[in-house]
Design an enzyme around this catalytic site. Structure first.
Site, mmCIF file in Angstrom:
data_model
loop_
_atom_site.group_PDB
_atom_site.id
_atom_site.type_symbol
_atom_site.label_atom_id
_atom_site.label_comp_id
_atom_site.label_asym_id
_atom_site.label_seq_id
_atom_site.Cartn_x
_atom_site.Cartn_y
_atom_site.Cartn_z
ATOM 1 N N THR A 163 0.807 -1.250 -0.202
ATOM 2 C CA THR A 163 -0.194 0.077 -0.099
ATOM 3 C C THR A 163 0.976 1.286 -0.025
ATOM 4 O O THR A 163 0.471 2.400 -0.605
ATOM 5 C CB THR A 163 -1.153 0.054 1.164
ATOM 6 O OG1 THR A 163 -1.467 -1.208 1.308
ATOM 7 C CG2 THR A 163 -2.010 1.152 1.215
ATOM 8 N N TYR A 220 6.295 -13.129 2.624
ATOM 9 C CA TYR A 220 4.990 -12.836 1.888
ATOM 10 C C TYR A 220 4.755 -13.951 0.627
ATOM 11 O O TYR A 220 5.451 -13.803 -0.222
ATOM 12 C CB TYR A 220 5.032 -11.413 1.173
ATOM 13 C CG TYR A 220 3.666 -10.853 1.176
ATOM 14 C CD1 TYR A 220 2.308 -11.637 1.284
ATOM 15 C CD2 TYR A 220 3.508 -9.248 0.952
ATOM 16 C CE1 TYR A 220 1.211 -10.940 1.011
ATOM 17 C CE2 TYR A 220 2.175 -8.850 0.902
ATOM 18 C CZ TYR A 220 1.108 -9.543 0.759
ATOM 19 O OH TYR A 220 0.010 -8.986 0.693
ATOM 20 N N LYS A 227 2.807 -14.583 5.481
ATOM 21 C CA LYS A 227 1.806 -13.694 5.142
ATOM 22 C C LYS A 227 1.316 -14.437 3.751
ATOM 23 O O LYS A 227 2.124 -14.531 2.842
ATOM 24 C CB LYS A 227 2.065 -12.437 4.866
ATOM 25 C CG LYS A 227 0.833 -11.453 4.824
ATOM 26 C CD LYS A 227 1.486 -9.908 4.820
ATOM 27 C CE LYS A 227 0.141 -9.152 4.475
ATOM 28 N NZ LYS A 227 0.623 -7.518 4.388
#
Length: 316
Positions: free
Chosen positions: A52, A139, A164
């Site tokens: 983000t 990730y 994640k």
């Protein structure tokens, strides 16, 4: 290297945007205000300069001051994790810069464009994790897709403390959670699992069912009241409020997000600006929402807050 202690992530995880001026420069003053406002709302952690935050578009010289700003504003109230990724050389440089800037840990994003065998993916994580003693969350998304064996292998790296998922493949995630949990029995560290899907609220009920209790919230960056209300409703079993927020806010937001690639970032940035902190434009190749889509975003936020107002009125 001794095993690091897992941070006590509790609650919604805050992924700030990186504000830019209209000239395209990083706006550290706006970033400070953005992070201060978010931390005052009560997240469980801050993940700075990640997806983000447009990590993909940042230079190393910009990254250090961004992370340092977050660390200074947060002032130890919650953990601050910073993004790292790209080529192995670049990722190691960002890992070192995050350590120097005072970050508490790293979120390791995928290498760009490269397809890789599982052994190469494990080697990538090992090399970047070895560049500093910071705890690392790996990730699982895009081209960096783990299977049970490779997930176990990276979980054994001393400073890798979490996994994640951003693939949405719940079958694979469930098997990885089970396999890693079993493999870590008797180890000197806990291991954390995170839902990293875009607009993770829409999938969190399913992720919780397979043993993934933590999730990132892009919504928290621009509407912490809605993000926290959903989290609290989920935690307390308030199915009526959870369903209403999904129906009126989160699902419409996802439908709008999916109309244009990159809206997962640019809609959030627009939302931050709506709330009074000028976040500026996104950097290419992302684009900002059209005026029509900005109007739709405002309506979606208003609808979500109407749900909260109704719930509050009912509780009185």
């Amino acid at each position: 290297m001794t095993a690091p202690t897992c941070p006590a992530f509790e609650g919604v995880l805050f992924f700030p945007v990186t504000p830019f001026t209209e000239a395209g420069e990083v706006d550290l003053d706006a970033l400070s205000r953005h992070i201060a406002s978010g931390v005052d709302a009560g997240p469980g952690g801050v993940f700075i300069a990640c997806g983000t935050g447009e990590f993909h578009a940042l230079e190393l010289q910009e990254f250090g001051p961004i992370v340092r700003t977050a660390v200074e504003v947060v002032a130890g109230r919650v953990p601050v994790y910073a993004g790292a990724g790209g080529s192995v050389a670049q990722a190691k440089q960002f890992a070192v810069a995050a350590k120097e800037a005072g970050a508490d840990g790293l979120l390791l994003l995928p290498p760009y464009l490269v397809e890789m065998p599982q052994a190469g993916l494990v080697a990538y994580v090992r090399d970047v994790a070895g560049a500093s003693d910071l705890p690392v969350i790996v990730y699982n998304r895009n081209n960096a897709r783990f299977i049970e064996a490779s997930a176990i292998a990276v979980s054994k790296i001393s400073n890798v403390i979490g996994f994640k998922d951003g693939t949405g493949d719940l079958d694979n995630v469930a098997r990885i959670v089970h396999a890693v949990t079993n493999a870590m029995k008797g180890e000197a560290k806990d291991f954390l699992f995170f839902n990293g899907m875009p607009t993770a609220e829409t999938t969190q009920q399913a992720y919780r069912a397979v043993g993934v209790p933590l999730y990132s919230s892009a919504t928290f960056a621009f509407a912490p009241d809605l993000a926290l209300a959903f989290y609290n409703a989920l935690e307390t079993g308030n199915a009526e409020l959870t369903t209403a927020l999904l129906r009126e806010f989160f699902h419409p937001l996802v439908r709008l997000r999916d109309t244009v690639p990159g809206y997962a970032v640019s809609l959030v940035k627009a939302g931050v600006t709506f709330e009074g902190i000028p976040a500026g434009p996104v950097r290419p190749p992302l684009i900002m929402p059209t005026s029509d889509d900005l109007t739709k975003l405002r309506s979606i936020i208003d609808a979500g807050r109407a749900v909260l107002a109704a719930a509050l009125a009912q509780a009185r």
